[in-house]
Write a protein that holds these residues in place. Structure first.
Motif, PDB file in Angstrom:
ATOM      1  N   ASN A  74       1.076  -7.775  12.280  1.00 22.01           N
ATOM      2  CA  ASN A  74       1.174  -8.532  11.025  1.00 22.01           C
ATOM      3  C   ASN A  74       1.320  -7.645   9.801  1.00 22.01           C
ATOM      4  O   ASN A  74       0.723  -7.909   8.762  1.00 22.01           O
ATOM      5  N   LEU A  75       2.126  -6.586   9.924  1.00 17.73           N
ATOM      6  CA  LEU A  75       2.381  -5.732   8.772  1.00 17.73           C
ATOM      7  C   LEU A  75       3.776  -5.128   8.854  1.00 17.73           C
ATOM      8  O   LEU A  75       4.423  -5.178   9.889  1.00 17.73           O
ATOM      9  N   THR A  76       4.227  -4.586   7.735  1.00 20.24           N
ATOM     10  CA  THR A  76       5.547  -3.973   7.634  1.00 20.24           C
ATOM     11  C   THR A  76       5.378  -2.524   7.220  1.00 20.24           C
ATOM     12  O   THR A  76       4.573  -2.216   6.343  1.00 20.24           O
ATOM     13  N   ILE A  77       6.143  -1.642   7.858  1.00 17.64           N
ATOM     14  CA  ILE A  77       6.172  -0.236   7.460  1.00 17.64           C
ATOM     15  C   ILE A  77       7.527   0.001   6.814  1.00 17.64           C
ATOM     16  O   ILE A  77       8.569  -0.151   7.447  1.00 17.64           O
ATOM     17  N   ASP A  78       7.504   0.340   5.524  1.00 11.94           N
ATOM     18  CA  ASP A  78       8.714   0.517   4.733  1.00 11.94           C
ATOM     19  C   ASP A  78       8.873   2.000   4.420  1.00 11.94           C
ATOM     20  O   ASP A  78       8.271   2.516   3.488  1.00 11.94           O
TER      21      ASP A  78
ATOM     22  N   SER B 250       8.622  14.981   2.656  1.00  7.23           N
ATOM     23  CA  SER B 250       9.444  14.439   3.744  1.00  7.23           C
ATOM     24  C   SER B 250       8.566  14.243   4.983  1.00  7.23           C
ATOM     25  O   SER B 250       8.672  14.949   5.971  1.00  7.23           O
ATOM     26  N   GLN B 251       7.672  13.282   4.885  1.00  4.22           N
ATOM     27  CA  GLN B 251       6.783  12.942   5.992  1.00  4.22           C
ATOM     28  C   GLN B 251       7.045  11.507   6.409  1.00  4.22           C
ATOM     29  O   GLN B 251       7.546  10.698   5.635  1.00  4.22           O
ATOM     30  N   TYR B 252       6.655  11.213   7.627  1.00  4.93           N
ATOM     31  CA  TYR B 252       6.754   9.842   8.112  1.00  4.93           C
ATOM     32  C   TYR B 252       5.586   9.028   7.581  1.00  4.93           C
ATOM     33  O   TYR B 252       4.562   9.572   7.184  1.00  4.93           O
ATOM     34  N   VAL B 253       5.722   7.711   7.592  1.00  7.51           N
ATOM     35  CA  VAL B 253       4.627   6.840   7.174  1.00  7.51           C
ATOM     36  C   VAL B 253       3.489   6.949   8.183  1.00  7.51           C
ATOM     37  O   VAL B 253       2.321   7.066   7.823  1.00  7.51           O
TER      38      VAL B 253
ATOM     39  N   GLY C 135      -2.642  -6.956   9.413  1.00  6.08           N
ATOM     40  CA  GLY C 135      -2.385  -7.403   8.048  1.00  6.08           C
ATOM     41  C   GLY C 135      -2.262  -8.913   7.979  1.00  6.08           C
ATOM     42  O   GLY C 135      -2.654  -9.626   8.903  1.00  6.08           O
ATOM     43  N   ASP C 136      -1.690  -9.396   6.888  1.00  7.81           N
ATOM     44  CA  ASP C 136      -1.524 -10.829   6.670  1.00  7.81           C
ATOM     45  C   ASP C 136      -0.139 -11.338   7.052  1.00  7.81           C
ATOM     46  O   ASP C 136       0.178 -12.492   6.850  1.00  7.81           O
ATOM     47  N   GLY C 137       0.725 -10.470   7.584  1.00 14.74           N
ATOM     48  CA  GLY C 137       2.044 -10.912   8.036  1.00 14.74           C
ATOM     49  C   GLY C 137       3.126  -9.927   7.643  1.00 14.74           C
ATOM     50  O   GLY C 137       2.988  -9.176   6.674  1.00 14.74           O
ATOM     51  N   MET C 138       4.201  -9.950   8.415  1.00 12.30           N
ATOM     52  CA  MET C 138       5.343  -9.094   8.097  1.00 12.30           C
ATOM     53  C   MET C 138       5.890  -9.485   6.730  1.00 12.30           C
ATOM     54  O   MET C 138       6.045 -10.662   6.429  1.00 12.30           O
ATOM     55  N   GLY C 139       6.136  -8.504   5.909  1.00 15.85           N
ATOM     56  CA  GLY C 139       6.622  -8.758   4.564  1.00 15.85           C
ATOM     57  C   GLY C 139       5.520  -9.129   3.585  1.00 15.85           C
ATOM     58  O   GLY C 139       5.767  -9.248   2.393  1.00 15.85           O
ATOM     59  N   LYS C 140       4.306  -9.316   4.070  1.00 10.30           N
ATOM     60  CA  LYS C 140       3.174  -9.640   3.196  1.00 10.30           C
ATOM     61  C   LYS C 140       2.235  -8.453   3.046  1.00 10.30           C
ATOM     62  O   LYS C 140       1.736  -8.188   1.964  1.00 10.30           O
ATOM     63  N   THR C 141       1.972  -7.756   4.151  1.00  8.32           N
ATOM     64  CA  THR C 141       1.182  -6.524   4.120  1.00  8.32           C
ATOM     65  C   THR C 141       2.155  -5.395   4.420  1.00  8.32           C
ATOM     66  O   THR C 141       2.736  -5.342   5.502  1.00  8.32           O
ATOM     67  N   ILE C 142       2.338  -4.508   3.440  1.00  8.86           N
ATOM     68  CA  ILE C 142       3.386  -3.490   3.537  1.00  8.86           C
ATOM     69  C   ILE C 142       2.808  -2.111   3.274  1.00  8.86           C
ATOM     70  O   ILE C 142       2.118  -1.900   2.268  1.00  8.86           O
ATOM     71  N   PHE C 143       3.096  -1.160   4.177  1.00 10.83           N
ATOM     72  CA  PHE C 143       2.824   0.259   3.927  1.00 10.83           C
ATOM     73  C   PHE C 143       4.153   0.847   3.486  1.00 10.83           C
ATOM     74  O   PHE C 143       5.125   0.843   4.236  1.00 10.83           O
ATOM     75  N   LYS C 144       4.200   1.347   2.264  1.00  9.38           N
ATOM     76  CA  LYS C 144       5.452   1.864   1.716  1.00  9.38           C
ATOM     77  C   LYS C 144       5.327   3.340   1.402  1.00  9.38           C
ATOM     78  O   LYS C 144       4.422   3.759   0.688  1.00  9.38           O
ATOM     79  N   LYS C 145       6.261   4.125   1.937  1.00 10.59           N
ATOM     80  CA  LYS C 145       6.284   5.555   1.664  1.00 10.59           C
ATOM     81  C   LYS C 145       6.679   5.781   0.218  1.00 10.59           C
ATOM     82  O   LYS C 145       7.568   5.135  -0.306  1.00 10.59           O
ATOM     83  N   THR C 146       5.969   6.711  -0.395  1.00 11.53           N
ATOM     84  CA  THR C 146       6.265   7.076  -1.775  1.00 11.53           C
ATOM     85  C   THR C 146       6.191   8.588  -1.911  1.00 11.53           C
ATOM     86  O   THR C 146       5.725   9.275  -1.003  1.00 11.53           O
ATOM     87  N   GLY C 147       6.641   9.107  -3.006  1.00 13.79           N
ATOM     88  CA  GLY C 147       6.582  10.551  -3.229  1.00 13.79           C
ATOM     89  C   GLY C 147       7.767  11.274  -2.631  1.00 13.79           C
ATOM     90  O   GLY C 147       8.642  10.672  -2.011  1.00 13.79           O
ATOM     91  N   SER C 148       7.771  12.580  -2.803  1.00 14.88           N
ATOM     92  CA  SER C 148       8.919  13.374  -2.362  1.00 14.88           C
ATOM     93  C   SER C 148       8.664  14.156  -1.081  1.00 14.88           C
ATOM     94  O   SER C 148       9.553  14.846  -0.604  1.00 14.88           O
TER      95      SER C 148
ATOM     96  N   TYR D 168       0.853  -1.178   0.000  1.00 10.50           N
ATOM     97  CA  TYR D 168       0.000   0.000   0.000  1.00 10.50           C
ATOM     98  C   TYR D 168       0.892   1.233   0.000  1.00 10.50           C
ATOM     99  O   TYR D 168       1.622   1.475   0.961  1.00 10.50           O
ATOM    100  N   LEU D 169       0.871   1.972  -1.098  1.00 14.38           N
ATOM    101  CA  LEU D 169       1.688   3.175  -1.199  1.00 14.38           C
ATOM    102  C   LEU D 169       1.019   4.308  -0.430  1.00 14.38           C
ATOM    103  O   LEU D 169      -0.197   4.499  -0.522  1.00 14.38           O
ATOM    104  N   VAL D 170       1.834   5.055   0.334  1.00 13.11           N
ATOM    105  CA  VAL D 170       1.329   6.214   1.071  1.00 13.11           C
ATOM    106  C   VAL D 170       2.255   7.393   0.810  1.00 13.11           C
ATOM    107  O   VAL D 170       3.471   7.276   0.896  1.00 13.11           O
ATOM    108  N   ASP D 171       1.659   8.523   0.429  1.00 16.97           N
ATOM    109  CA  ASP D 171       2.469   9.725   0.195  1.00 16.97           C
ATOM    110  C   ASP D 171       2.221  10.787   1.262  1.00 16.97           C
ATOM    111  O   ASP D 171       2.833  11.839   1.238  1.00 16.97           O
ATOM    112  N   GLU D 172       1.322  10.507   2.198  1.00 17.70           N
ATOM    113  CA  GLU D 172       1.070  11.378   3.338  1.00 17.70           C
ATOM    114  C   GLU D 172       1.085  10.518   4.592  1.00 17.70           C
ATOM    115  O   GLU D 172       0.793   9.329   4.539  1.00 17.70           O
TER     116      GLU D 172
END
Length: 152
Positions: A135-139, A113-116, A98-111, A82-86
């Motif tokens: 059960n999720l990963t914050i990338d 400079s905010q935290y996930v 989520g469904d597990g670490m490395g399986k459900t991922i919130f990933k920061k995108t965009g330019s 799941y891409l998040v830009d805010e």
């Protein structure tokens, strides 16, 4: 006479069974059942896994569902990225699962400079967040974050 005796025995047995059921549920089992009912799927709010566009607003809307109703609950995120830009703001009493670490991922995108995950939203007159992330990963995107100078 034996017919009346059998009815009394049957009624007594039924009464004991009802009392046992009430006592069992008052020990916490009923709360577990209610908590399980307070789960929503993020997809029901338009959140799309593996989309090329940011899902920040949709995720935020899913998290607000319980908060706006004054309830505690859990938002379930199926496996995917799941891409998040805010920054995602956590709401008091609203957990993410989520469904597990490395399986459900919130990933920061965009330019930006905010935290996930950003500042939480608490209930008035409370300092308790009561949120569980499981059960999720914050990338976080470390490319857009400036390194901190080392102190000697």
């Amino acid at each position: 006479m034996s017919n009346i005796f059998n009815r009394k025995v049957w009624f007594s047995f039924l009464l004991v069974a009802i009392i046992a059921f009430v006592i069992q549920n008052s020990t916490g089992d009923i709360h577990v059942a209610r908590a399980a009912d307070n789960v929503i799927n993020a997809k029901d709010f338009g959140v799309k896994a593996n989309s090329n566009s940011s899902q920040s607003k949709e995720i935020q809307n899913a998290l607000k569902y319980f908060y706006d109703r004054g309830m505690e609950g859990t938002v379930y995120f199926p496996k995917g990225t799941y891409l998040v830009d805010e920054s995602i703001r956590l709401y008091a009493g609203v957990s993410l699962n989520g469904d597990g670490m490395g399986k459900t991922i919130f990933k920061k995108t965009g330019s930006k400079s905010q935290y996930v995950v950003g500042d939480p939203i608490l209930r008035s007159n409370s300092d308790r967040l009561d949120v569980k992330l499981s059960n999720l990963t914050i990338d976080a995107d470390r490319v857009t974050v400036k390194p901190v100078a080392k102190v000697r």
